[in-house]
Design an enzyme around this catalytic site. Structure first.
Site, short mmCIF file in Angstrom:
data_model
loop_
_atom_site.label_atom_id
_atom_site.label_comp_id
_atom_site.label_asym_id
_atom_site.label_seq_id
_atom_site.Cartn_x
_atom_site.Cartn_y
_atom_site.Cartn_z
N VAL A 60 0.87 -1.17 0.00
CA VAL A 60 0.00 0.00 0.00
C VAL A 60 0.90 1.22 0.00
O VAL A 60 2.08 1.14 0.38
CB VAL A 60 -0.96 0.02 1.21
CG1 VAL A 60 -2.01 -1.08 1.09
CG2 VAL A 60 -0.22 -0.08 2.52
N SER A 61 0.35 2.35 -0.42
CA SER A 61 1.17 3.56 -0.56
C SER A 61 1.29 4.36 0.72
O SER A 61 2.27 5.07 0.91
CB SER A 61 0.59 4.45 -1.66
OG SER A 61 0.61 3.75 -2.88
#
Length: 182
Positions: free
Chosen positions: A8-9
């Protein structure tokens, strides 16, 4: 052996849905990371790649979880081919153990890079349009002309720089940057 990788960012996002899909796919080990997809220096991805052995397969939920750059994806694929490692993306149903899977991989990699370039172009166009309308981006100026004039008067009157900065509501470095202080 199937090895999962999920990313995930930001910290506000969760990897749980990716982990669920990778576990359902039968991944025996899953590496998780919080990092932007545009970064190629992702240590957990590198750890997963280093962990892989011949006949293993790296499994991701979506192609963009591995990388957004076509060159990075192709470098990974070339490395995997040389080491006898497979790559499988669940959403796009890409499995590089076949010629057709490698073709689809290259097509989707190109599409992901195209999408990134489109976002960049739209952002630049939006910023240019906003500038044409007179909108200036960035933070508002902390040191206005009025504050600078008031600071200069206070400094000339002998007020200490620290007190002047406090009085006009700026930091001492900001005051020094905009006003000559002896």
């Amino acid at each position: 052996m199937k090895i999962g990788y999920c990313r995930v960012s930001t910290n506000e996002q969760t990897v749980q849905s990716q982990m669920d899909a990778l576990e359902k796919e039968g991944c025996e080990r899953i590496f998780t990371e919080i990092a932007s997809g545009s970064r190629s220096d992702r240590p957990v991805l590198q750890e997963a790649v280093d962990f892989l052995r011949a006949e293993d397969t790296l499994v991701v939920v979506r192609l963009d979880r591995a990388a957004r750059s076509l060159s990075h994806l192709l470098n990974l694929l070339n490395d995997f081919d040389q080491r006898g490692i497979g790559f499988h993306s669940l959403s796009e149903n890409i499995d590089t153990s076949s010629a057709g899977g490698r073709l689809v991989f290259n097509i989707f990699g190109s599409i992901a890079e195209f999408e990134k370039d489109l976002i960049r172009e739209r952002t630049r166009a939006g910023l240019a349009a906003a500038r044409k309308r007179g909108r200036v981006g960035g933070r508002p100026k902390t040191m206005t002309d009025d504050k600078r004039d008031a600071a200069l008067k206070l400094l000339e009157a002998g007020t200490a720089a620290k007190d002047v900065a406090t009085a006009i509501g700026v930091s001492l470095p900001m005051l020094y940057r905009h006003c000559p202080v002896n």
